[in-house]
Scaffold this active site. Structure first.
Site, PDB file in Angstrom:
ATOM      1  N   LYS A 148     -27.750  47.952  53.313  1.00 61.79           N
ATOM      2  CA  LYS A 148     -27.448  47.358  52.021  1.00 61.79           C
ATOM      3  C   LYS A 148     -26.341  48.161  51.360  1.00 61.79           C
ATOM      4  O   LYS A 148     -26.162  49.302  51.756  1.00 61.79           O
ATOM      5  CB  LYS A 148     -28.686  47.283  51.147  1.00 61.79           C
ATOM      6  CG  LYS A 148     -29.180  48.632  50.623  1.00 61.79           C
ATOM      7  CD  LYS A 148     -30.293  48.435  49.641  1.00 61.79           C
ATOM      8  CE  LYS A 148     -29.778  48.369  48.228  1.00 61.79           C
ATOM      9  NZ  LYS A 148     -30.140  49.537  47.417  1.00 61.79           N
ATOM     10  N   ASP A 177     -33.689  46.234  54.816  1.00 64.85           N
ATOM     11  CA  ASP A 177     -34.203  46.561  53.491  1.00 64.85           C
ATOM     12  C   ASP A 177     -35.267  47.609  53.784  1.00 64.85           C
ATOM     13  O   ASP A 177     -36.340  47.279  54.312  1.00 64.85           O
ATOM     14  CB  ASP A 177     -34.831  45.336  52.825  1.00 64.85           C
ATOM     15  CG  ASP A 177     -35.338  45.675  51.437  1.00 64.85           C
ATOM     16  OD1 ASP A 177     -35.964  46.744  51.288  1.00 64.85           O
ATOM     17  OD2 ASP A 177     -35.121  44.897  50.504  1.00 64.85           O
ATOM     18  N   HIS A 178     -34.992  48.867  53.484  1.00 60.19           N
ATOM     19  CA  HIS A 178     -35.890  49.911  53.997  1.00 60.19           C
ATOM     20  C   HIS A 178     -37.297  49.805  53.405  1.00 60.19           C
ATOM     21  O   HIS A 178     -38.242  50.355  53.949  1.00 60.19           O
ATOM     22  CB  HIS A 178     -35.286  51.316  53.824  1.00 60.19           C
ATOM     23  CG  HIS A 178     -35.413  51.886  52.447  1.00 60.19           C
ATOM     24  ND1 HIS A 178     -34.601  51.538  51.415  1.00 60.19           N
ATOM     25  CD2 HIS A 178     -36.276  52.805  51.932  1.00 60.19           C
ATOM     26  CE1 HIS A 178     -34.953  52.200  50.329  1.00 60.19           C
ATOM     27  NE2 HIS A 178     -35.963  52.988  50.610  1.00 60.19           N
ATOM     28  N   ASP A 235     -29.215  46.856  42.761  1.00 64.40           N
ATOM     29  CA  ASP A 235     -29.636  47.975  43.607  1.00 64.40           C
ATOM     30  C   ASP A 235     -31.100  47.857  44.042  1.00 64.40           C
ATOM     31  O   ASP A 235     -31.456  48.243  45.155  1.00 64.40           O
ATOM     32  CB  ASP A 235     -29.425  49.285  42.818  1.00 64.40           C
ATOM     33  CG  ASP A 235     -29.666  50.519  43.665  1.00 64.40           C
ATOM     34  OD1 ASP A 235     -29.095  50.591  44.764  1.00 64.40           O
ATOM     35  OD2 ASP A 235     -30.432  51.418  43.229  1.00 64.40           O
ATOM     36  N   HIS A 240     -35.351  45.090  47.129  1.00 59.43           N
ATOM     37  CA  HIS A 240     -36.679  45.694  47.309  1.00 59.43           C
ATOM     38  C   HIS A 240     -37.784  44.971  46.515  1.00 59.43           C
ATOM     39  O   HIS A 240     -38.836  44.628  47.066  1.00 59.43           O
ATOM     40  CB  HIS A 240     -36.661  47.164  46.901  1.00 59.43           C
ATOM     41  CG  HIS A 240     -35.593  47.981  47.577  1.00 59.43           C
ATOM     42  ND1 HIS A 240     -35.188  47.739  48.863  1.00 59.43           N
ATOM     43  CD2 HIS A 240     -34.851  49.034  47.157  1.00 59.43           C
ATOM     44  CE1 HIS A 240     -34.239  48.610  49.200  1.00 59.43           C
ATOM     45  NE2 HIS A 240     -34.019  49.399  48.178  1.00 59.43           N
TER      46      HIS A 240
END
Ligand code: BG6
Length: 482
Positions: A148, A177-178, A235, A240
């Site tokens: 990202k 997307d961690h 962000d 997330h």
């Protein structure tokens, strides 16, 4: 508890931006742990690729230092670390020219899984994809991993999807997307779909509201130049928090396969009610006795970028109509704490009379730190004196439940190995990313047009006053950030 190791065949992994911050801080330490656990078979190669004038020895020295710094307390033993470093090599490649690409091709094998990790700024995603195509580096067994931010808005995300689609099939593209790699985030699916207990209650008939909080105590620090162009909405929320919302709200997929899961997530995003800019709360942290303000940190005194967002989100489908989801995230908040709290409705009738103290059942899933679950239930307070009720916590810490030596792997450990295994379940599909931007863009656009200042909040507090009001107006309260 020893991690279960699923064997893979030897592979070639190229990390573009191999000398950069993310590679040194996250990707290579994660790979080192997987190597030490025996999950990187003999003959696998990890190749750092970057513009720096380094050779393999210089790269190995750099990564040795990075491992010392970033592996942390439960680092693999020194011998494993040395053997891991010996498996690294380096090729000098310039994404913006033809330099180095033929060397890179020479370093790779035809018949093994080939993964290219784009750990570079987004402006290089397109040029690298084009060079991989031009130099014939894309085999049927090739995968690319894209970090990202995946676009800055819908238009740029769409353009990026098109650029990548010119060289790769969607099944070859792994958008990271961690958060999806975090154990506790995956656990949301286990809690929902491996138990019969919750699912019958998991709808607007029984759930009053849901709170999703991702709070950080750090400020933007040295990331000012990136962050000030993004803000908390781009962000954190677009990716997330949106993913967390999807995992909580989605219908049960018919199986745990990539498209089955991603189809269900996409349906949730498409069912989100629009939120106007005026309804979305945004904030900026001020200075404290020992901490600088947001404006000082980003060195832009008149910046209107938000370091905090709170939103009330409705989902227009049969399951969730009438149950609001409240989302909030921000930097420089009281503590680093992320959780999802499902507050259930009151029972339809109290047999204990009007005056009985009443607390709703709440299921809290703590994502970090102190990962675990709490269910607040009503019981009888012991002793004589009639039927007095009290709400208590059924509390489970995963560390206690699973044993003290439980190692919770870093999200990157899981995700990188999924790339090698060819499993896209925990990666975002192109249409999902675009749908998420399509929902967040109008809010960001509205803020830009209004050009008013975000509300201020004290550092290490729970955020701006207007965020409290967002809940109070509905007769509800945020859970405390502890
Ligand atoms: C990143 C954001 O994606 O996630 C950062 O860019 C944020 O601003 C980070 O700090 C939070 O991740 P984690 O894993 O620390 O919760």
């Amino acid at each position: 508890m020893v991690a279960r190791v699923i064997p893979v065949d030897p592979f070639d992994l190229v990390i573009f931006g191999g000398t950069g911050d993310l590679a040194r801080r996250k990707i290579l330490p994660a790979l080192c742990r997987r190597f030490a656990d025996g999950q990187m078979p003999e003959g696998s190669r990890i190749i750092g690729a970057a513009r720096a004038a380094l050779d393999t020895d210089g790269f190995r020295q750099m990564i040795r230092k990075a491992l010392d710094e970033f592996l942390g307390e439960d680092a693999p033993d020194a011998d494993s670390q040395s053997r891991f470093v010996d498996a690294l090599s380096y090729v000098k490649v310039d994404a913006a020219s033809d330099d180095g690409w033929a060397d890179l091709r020479g370093a790779l094998r035809e018949d093994v899984v080939r993964a290219f990790y784009f750990s570079v700024g987004p402006s290089l995603f397109g040029p690298i994809a084009a060079q991989l195509g031009a130099f014939n580096l894309v085999t049927p067994e090739t995968r690319i991993v894209v970090e990202k931010p995946f676009g800055h808005d819908l238009e740029t995300a769409r353009a990026l999807n098109q650029t990548l689609a010119a060289h790769f099939d969607e099944t070859q593209i792994y958008r990271i997307d961690h958060y999806l790699g975090k154990e506790t985030v995956q656990n949301l699916m286990a809690v929902r779909f491996a138990n019969i207990l919750f699912e019958p209650l998991w709808n607007s008939r029984f759930v009053d509201h849901v709170q999703i909080t991702v709070a950080e105590s750090v400020g933007v620090g040295g990331r000012g130049p990136y962050y000030d162009k993004s803000g908390a909405m781009r962000d954190m929320v677009q990716n997330h928090l949106m993913q967390l919302l999807c995992l909580i709200a989605m219908e049960p997929p018919h199986c745990f396969e990539p498209d089955a899961v991603r189809d269900e997530k996409l349906k949730v995003i498409n069912a989100l009610d629009p939120v106007s800019a005026g309804e979305a709360v945004r904030g900026q942290y001020t200075a404290g006795p020992n901490s600088a303000s947001y404006l000082t940190e980003v060195e832009t005194p008149d910046s209107l970028t938000e370091s905090y967002v709170a939103l009330k989100v409705g989902i227009s489908n049969w399951r969730w109509k009438g149950t609001p989801f409240y989302l909030r995230t921000g930097k420089r908040l009281r503590s680093r704490s992320s959780e999802i709290a499902i507050t259930f409705r009151d029972p339809p009738h109290s047999i204990f009379g009007e005056g009985a103290p009443w607390r709703a059942n709440v299921l809290v899933i703590r994502l970090q730190p102190d990962e675990g679950m709490t269910l607040r239930v009503m019981i009888k307070e012991p002793g004589p004196g009639g039927m007095r009720l009290k709400d208590v916590a059924l509390d489970m810490s995963f560390a206690d439940a699973l044993g003290e030596d439980m190692h919770i792997p870093d999200a990157y450990e899981r995700l990188i190995m999924d790339v090698i295994r060819g499993n896209q379940t925990l990666f975002m599909r192109g249409d999902e990313v675009e749908a998420a931007w399509a929902w967040t863009d109008p809010i960001i656009d509205g803020w830009r047009k209004a050009a008013d200042k975000p509300s201020e909040y004290d550092p290490f507090s729970s955020g701006p006053e207007d965020a409290l009001m967002l809940m109070h107006r509905d007769g509800r309260k945020w859970r405390e950030i502890r």
